[in-house]
Design a protein around this motif. Sequence first.
Motif, PDB file in Angstrom:
ATOM      1  N   GLU A 176      12.894   4.833   6.477  1.00 41.13           N
ATOM      2  CA  GLU A 176      12.345   5.640   7.494  1.00 41.13           C
ATOM      3  C   GLU A 176      11.545   6.905   6.883  1.00 41.13           C
ATOM      4  OE1 GLU A 176      12.432   4.965  10.641  1.00 41.13           O
ATOM      5  OE2 GLU A 176      13.479   3.114  10.130  1.00 41.13           O
ATOM      6  N   VAL A 177      11.506   7.280   5.534  1.00 42.00           N
ATOM      7  CA  VAL A 177      11.287   8.467   4.970  1.00 42.00           C
ATOM      8  C   VAL A 177       9.600   8.030   4.575  1.00 42.00           C
ATOM      9  CG1 VAL A 177      11.007   9.958   3.007  1.00 42.00           C
ATOM     10  CG2 VAL A 177      13.289   8.962   3.804  1.00 42.00           C
ATOM     11  N   PRO A 178       8.709   8.776   5.119  1.00 41.55           N
ATOM     12  CA  PRO A 178       7.326   8.419   4.890  1.00 41.55           C
ATOM     13  C   PRO A 178       6.777   9.176   3.574  1.00 41.55           C
ATOM     14  CG  PRO A 178       7.504  10.453   6.382  1.00 41.55           C
ATOM     15  CD  PRO A 178       8.825  10.230   6.121  1.00 41.55           C
ATOM     16  N   VAL A 179       5.664   8.542   3.037  1.00 39.70           N
ATOM     17  CA  VAL A 179       5.132   8.897   1.784  1.00 39.70           C
ATOM     18  C   VAL A 179       4.470  10.671   2.240  1.00 39.70           C
ATOM     19  CG1 VAL A 179       3.458   8.685  -0.132  1.00 39.70           C
ATOM     20  CG2 VAL A 179       4.815   6.834   1.046  1.00 39.70           C
ATOM     21  N   PRO A 180       4.969  11.603   1.342  1.00 45.75           N
ATOM     22  CA  PRO A 180       4.189  12.893   1.498  1.00 45.75           C
ATOM     23  C   PRO A 180       2.838  12.906   0.356  1.00 45.75           C
ATOM     24  CG  PRO A 180       6.110  13.204   0.134  1.00 45.75           C
ATOM     25  CD  PRO A 180       6.101  11.845   0.530  1.00 45.75           C
ATOM     26  N   VAL A 181       1.832  13.575   1.357  1.00 43.67           N
ATOM     27  CA  VAL A 181       0.292  13.630   0.329  1.00 43.67           C
ATOM     28  C   VAL A 181      -0.037  14.929   0.824  1.00 43.67           C
ATOM     29  CG1 VAL A 181      -1.821  12.738   0.310  1.00 43.67           C
ATOM     30  CG2 VAL A 181       0.020  10.900   0.780  1.00 43.67           C
ATOM     31  N   ILE A 182      -0.184  15.553  -0.406  1.00 42.25           N
ATOM     32  CA  ILE A 182      -0.790  17.076  -0.333  1.00 42.25           C
ATOM     33  C   ILE A 182      -2.350  16.869  -0.290  1.00 42.25           C
ATOM     34  CG2 ILE A 182      -0.730  19.185  -1.756  1.00 42.25           C
ATOM     35  CD1 ILE A 182       1.983  18.624  -2.894  1.00 42.25           C
ATOM     36  N   LEU A 183      -2.937  17.664   0.638  1.00 42.69           N
ATOM     37  CA  LEU A 183      -4.432  17.760   0.898  1.00 42.69           C
ATOM     38  C   LEU A 183      -4.802  19.106   1.257  1.00 42.69           C
ATOM     39  CD1 LEU A 183      -4.635  14.739   3.326  1.00 42.69           C
ATOM     40  CD2 LEU A 183      -4.917  14.548   0.872  1.00 42.69           C
TER      41      LEU A 183
ATOM     42  N   VAL B 120       5.007  21.418  -3.164  1.00 42.82           N
ATOM     43  CA  VAL B 120       4.925  20.452  -4.141  1.00 42.82           C
ATOM     44  C   VAL B 120       6.403  20.126  -4.571  1.00 42.82           C
ATOM     45  CG1 VAL B 120       4.538  20.355  -6.744  1.00 42.82           C
ATOM     46  CG2 VAL B 120       2.812  21.625  -5.242  1.00 42.82           C
ATOM     47  N   LEU B 121       7.244  21.034  -4.502  1.00 43.30           N
ATOM     48  CA  LEU B 121       8.690  20.481  -4.830  1.00 43.30           C
ATOM     49  C   LEU B 121       9.291  19.793  -3.861  1.00 43.30           C
ATOM     50  CD1 LEU B 121      10.125  24.074  -6.348  1.00 43.30           C
ATOM     51  CD2 LEU B 121       9.466  21.852  -7.509  1.00 43.30           C
ATOM     52  N   PHE B 122       8.892  20.159  -2.308  1.00 42.96           N
ATOM     53  CA  PHE B 122       9.360  19.145  -1.227  1.00 42.96           C
ATOM     54  C   PHE B 122       8.679  17.795  -1.543  1.00 42.96           C
ATOM     55  CE2 PHE B 122       7.540  17.580   2.740  1.00 42.96           C
ATOM     56  CZ  PHE B 122       8.522  17.289   3.442  1.00 42.96           C
ATOM     57  N   THR B 123       7.300  17.841  -1.961  1.00 38.89           N
ATOM     58  CA  THR B 123       7.108  16.388  -2.039  1.00 38.89           C
ATOM     59  C   THR B 123       7.535  15.497  -3.039  1.00 38.89           C
ATOM     60  OG1 THR B 123       4.552  17.216  -1.306  1.00 38.89           O
ATOM     61  CG2 THR B 123       4.651  15.175  -2.683  1.00 38.89           C
ATOM     62  N   LEU B 124       7.948  16.017  -4.105  1.00 37.82           N
ATOM     63  CA  LEU B 124       8.393  15.195  -5.231  1.00 37.82           C
ATOM     64  C   LEU B 124       9.900  15.127  -4.546  1.00 37.82           C
ATOM     65  CD1 LEU B 124       7.252  17.119  -8.570  1.00 37.82           C
ATOM     66  CD2 LEU B 124       6.651  15.002  -7.623  1.00 37.82           C
ATOM     67  N   ALA B 125      10.612  16.040  -3.950  1.00 33.68           N
ATOM     68  CA  ALA B 125      12.046  15.642  -3.625  1.00 33.68           C
ATOM     69  C   ALA B 125      11.897  14.527  -2.358  1.00 33.68           C
ATOM     70  CB  ALA B 125      12.422  16.910  -2.898  1.00 33.68           C
ATOM     71  N   LEU B 126      10.937  14.484  -1.554  1.00 32.63           N
ATOM     72  CA  LEU B 126      10.822  13.576  -0.546  1.00 32.63           C
ATOM     73  C   LEU B 126      10.602  12.091  -0.950  1.00 32.63           C
ATOM     74  CD1 LEU B 126      11.176  13.420   2.510  1.00 32.63           C
ATOM     75  CD2 LEU B 126       8.611  13.884   2.931  1.00 32.63           C
ATOM     76  N   LEU B 127       9.925  12.251  -2.331  1.00 31.37           N
ATOM     77  CA  LEU B 127       9.385  10.913  -2.844  1.00 31.37           C
ATOM     78  C   LEU B 127      10.557  10.305  -3.395  1.00 31.37           C
ATOM     79  CD1 LEU B 127       6.146  11.794  -4.498  1.00 31.37           C
ATOM     80  CD2 LEU B 127       6.580  10.185  -2.555  1.00 31.37           C
ATOM     81  N   ASP B 128      11.880  11.019  -3.950  1.00 26.56           N
ATOM     82  CA  ASP B 128      12.922  10.678  -4.406  1.00 26.56           C
ATOM     83  C   ASP B 128      13.831  10.194  -3.199  1.00 26.56           C
ATOM     84  OD1 ASP B 128      12.206  11.222  -7.013  1.00 26.56           O
ATOM     85  OD2 ASP B 128      13.082  13.329  -6.731  1.00 26.56           O
TER      86      ASP B 128
ATOM     87  N   ALA C 235       0.941  -1.094  -0.077  1.00 22.61           N
ATOM     88  CA  ALA C 235      -0.062  -0.005   0.005  1.00 22.61           C
ATOM     89  C   ALA C 235       1.052   1.361   0.096  1.00 22.61           C
ATOM     90  CB  ALA C 235      -0.825  -0.047   1.172  1.00 22.61           C
ATOM     91  N   GLU C 236       1.892   1.128   0.611  1.00 22.80           N
ATOM     92  CA  GLU C 236       2.890   2.389   0.946  1.00 22.80           C
ATOM     93  C   GLU C 236       3.439   2.618  -0.434  1.00 22.80           C
ATOM     94  OE1 GLU C 236       6.650   3.597   3.571  1.00 22.80           O
ATOM     95  OE2 GLU C 236       5.337   2.092   4.191  1.00 22.80           O
ATOM     96  N   GLN C 237       3.834   1.472  -1.245  1.00 18.38           N
ATOM     97  CA  GLN C 237       4.656   1.809  -2.395  1.00 18.38           C
ATOM     98  C   GLN C 237       3.515   2.260  -3.665  1.00 18.38           C
ATOM     99  OE1 GLN C 237       7.853   1.455  -2.999  1.00 18.38           O
ATOM    100  NE2 GLN C 237       7.216   2.209  -5.194  1.00 18.38           N
ATOM    101  N   VAL C 238       2.362   1.656  -3.568  1.00 18.54           N
ATOM    102  CA  VAL C 238       1.493   2.167  -4.424  1.00 18.54           C
ATOM    103  C   VAL C 238       0.896   3.435  -4.270  1.00 18.54           C
ATOM    104  CG1 VAL C 238      -1.229   1.847  -5.251  1.00 18.54           C
ATOM    105  CG2 VAL C 238       0.552  -0.121  -5.170  1.00 18.54           C
ATOM    106  N   LEU C 239       0.971   3.912  -2.855  1.00 20.82           N
ATOM    107  CA  LEU C 239       0.340   5.370  -2.682  1.00 20.82           C
ATOM    108  C   LEU C 239       1.550   6.252  -2.859  1.00 20.82           C
ATOM    109  CD1 LEU C 239      -1.272   7.430  -1.384  1.00 20.82           C
ATOM    110  CD2 LEU C 239      -0.030   6.939   0.690  1.00 20.82           C
ATOM    111  N   SER C 240       2.892   5.816  -2.878  1.00 20.64           N
ATOM    112  CA  SER C 240       3.954   6.703  -3.384  1.00 20.64           C
ATOM    113  C   SER C 240       4.072   6.586  -4.976  1.00 20.64           C
ATOM    114  CB  SER C 240       5.348   5.963  -2.757  1.00 20.64           C
ATOM    115  OG  SER C 240       6.520   6.667  -3.372  1.00 20.64           O
ATOM    116  N   ASP C 241       3.647   5.707  -5.708  1.00 20.81           N
ATOM    117  CA  ASP C 241       3.767   5.745  -6.943  1.00 20.81           C
ATOM    118  C   ASP C 241       2.628   6.823  -7.490  1.00 20.81           C
ATOM    119  OD1 ASP C 241       5.860   4.228  -7.296  1.00 20.81           O
ATOM    120  OD2 ASP C 241       4.544   2.196  -7.505  1.00 20.81           O
TER     121      ASP C 241
END
Length: 809
Positions: free
Chosen positions: A166-173, A152-160, A63-69
Amino acid sequence: MVAAAVAWGGSTLLLQKPDKSVSPEVYVAVIATVVAVVTAGIPWTWQGPQVIGGTDDGQRADAEQVLSDAVREQWSREVVFRQLFDPWPVTVVWTPVGGGAVELTDHAELTGMRPGVRFSGGQELAEFWAGSARRRTVLVGDAGSGKTSCAVLFTLALLDMRQSPEVPVPVILTASSFRPERESAERWLRRQLLATYPVLGDRERFGPDAAGDLLARHRVAPVIDGLDELEPERRTRVLCSLVQGLDPRAPLMLTCRSREYAEAVAQCGVLPRAAVLAPSPVAPAEAVRSLALCDQPGRRQVAWRGVAQEVAARPDGPLASVLATPLGVSLVRAHCVEGTVDPRELLDRHRFPDRRTLQRHLLGTLVPALYARAVARDPQGVYGGSPERADRWLRFLAGAMARQGTRDLAWWKLHDTSRATRAAWGVAAFVGALAVAVALPGLLDSVKSSPTVRLYGDPWVPLLVVKLLSLLLIVPSLLLLARRRTGRVRDAVAVVTLASIVPAVLIAVYSLVYVHNSVGGPLLSAFLTVAVFVTQFLPVLMVAGVPSSPRQPRRGHFSTRAWHARLGSCARRFAAVTAVVGAASLTVESIMFCLQSRGRLQFQPVCAAGNADAALVVGAIVGAMAAAAYWYESTGVPAGRGPSTPRSSLRHDRRLAFAFVAAGAVLTLVDTAVTEVMPSANSSPPPLGQFALLLLQDLVVNVGPLGAAVAVMSTCWPYYTLTRLRHALAGHLPWRLQACLAEAHRLGVLRQVGAVYQFRHALLQDELARPQLPTPRPRDGRDPTCASATGTGGQPDGQRASPPGHAPS
């Protein structure tokens, strides 16, 4: 009552002699016992969906990987539309906030933020998060200072950086959908995750509550944008809910304007363990250099060099002040780059004496400029083919959103933009009237051939009027009574029963005035009317749900994988619906066949036993359809479908609406069809051809259209469609609204967050929502419409107060 029914049934069976044939009283006793026991078990059988098991480590990782993608796919596409990497992100330096009348940040020992640290954009902030155990940040700043772009740039950078476990999946709401008075922060986050990324609802692959499990284990980092766009009181409640309701260790990022955040902190206190960062102004020389690289080489570079010299010579001028923010840089780019407008025109101090006037001019001409450029590239590829029409449509939407006090353009809430459709009962009345108009020929024929008219000579015109009024009132009555109710069994029974009271009273009055029978005749007619309406519309509500516009679009899909995860809930749903619908059907058939109103009122219990098998079959059919509908909606969206979008959510809801139209028409006839087909002591089956013809007539031109109308009102699609058509007829919106919005998103006028659109900036929405006034002429006397590539005049340059409820530009 249950104990008495069981005792009577048991004693009757025990006292029955084995050498004698089974008497009708035994049938009645058995039926009473079964109905009593099943009805007593309804509160236990219907307790909503039950969670079977939990999410294991493998399911959680998937689920974490699918959410990240899905997050990466969504925002990688969005940065292209917003041109954040073209030619490179505008450099904005973020530094910790300190001092001031109100302390905004928590203790430095708790935030982990060293004094004097600087972050040059979202990339460096993401690197800090990836290496820190304290991941809570608030981005504050003035309007247009780059808070959302940094998020937005922080979200994409954290996904990389998610190679580290230990790095969580950032989700913009967006904060606009959070109602703290209705739900907790954790429940809202879980609901928004499922609404934006419905793939997490796939229980077969990720377990029963993947979204809640990821949040509880801090594997998701919510990035909540737009806190400042809420009303002050609601903004304070939202921050208080986040402060008091979330685990202080949970990762979190907020964006808000500085003044609004300070006001909320003064009421709620600081966000625990959160560092507050504020931006530094963009260097004007850096902004002009970035804009020059975006434009074509050659002669236009001479103009940009002139702009650079002027900005360097006058760093406090209007253009330099506008270029000090990422929003201003993007507006100047849309106005000048790749067009025929000379950027030196923005240096005209007569037309643009201050920053506010220049910014409003750029905001007002943004939409025509972008559309004119698109038309120049491909005249056939732009929907509507006219920048003026696109500007008019988007101004209408901006004004409607401003009147509603929202920043989200959600298609399922479009009916709030029209006075005619804002009240849901108005939509229901129109749909119900349309269904009655279709059913009018069949209704007229049924009234003229009814037994009371044909055998006893009762007047048929008053009866037609009474039935017509009853059918016209049933759909809006159901909708009004269904407000703030869920889809539980008892709610459906209560709604249908209460909605049938008015038709019952009308029938009773008709019976009292025109029909001369026993004293109990009007009462029996009213009771029979309630029973008939219940058996016709209760199955519809059991399968489709109560006819009230849902808060979110409905979605789902059929799948047999991991079927055991939903089997228990579907079985309970089947048992509850079968019991309730079967009992209602048995009651109606017993009244119709076993009560006599002409002459002395009398009831024949033995006659009622002959309808038990048909009632059981009716209940089983409706229960099976209700279980199938629950199975469909509880599955969610299969993996690989990506994040939710406005078009995908509309497509899912529309598909379910069409299915409910067919199911609603059929379900209103289930009781009649089964009763006619199954032989009993009270009736014999009619010829097959005659039965099929009558059933088809009822399905198409009798009660079938009403059942379809009741069923479709439980989805969002009819509200949206009627409102869209009304606005299109009035010229306010295009006929193909979704195509128009998708094009505005592609051109950069709108941004997409999950299944909703927003204007690319709140200031743009505020500017488009203002009434248009003539633009002053330039100093050289040229027509201002010729001074841009847009072909339109833009907005006034003079000072004017902002409308109530909006911050000034």
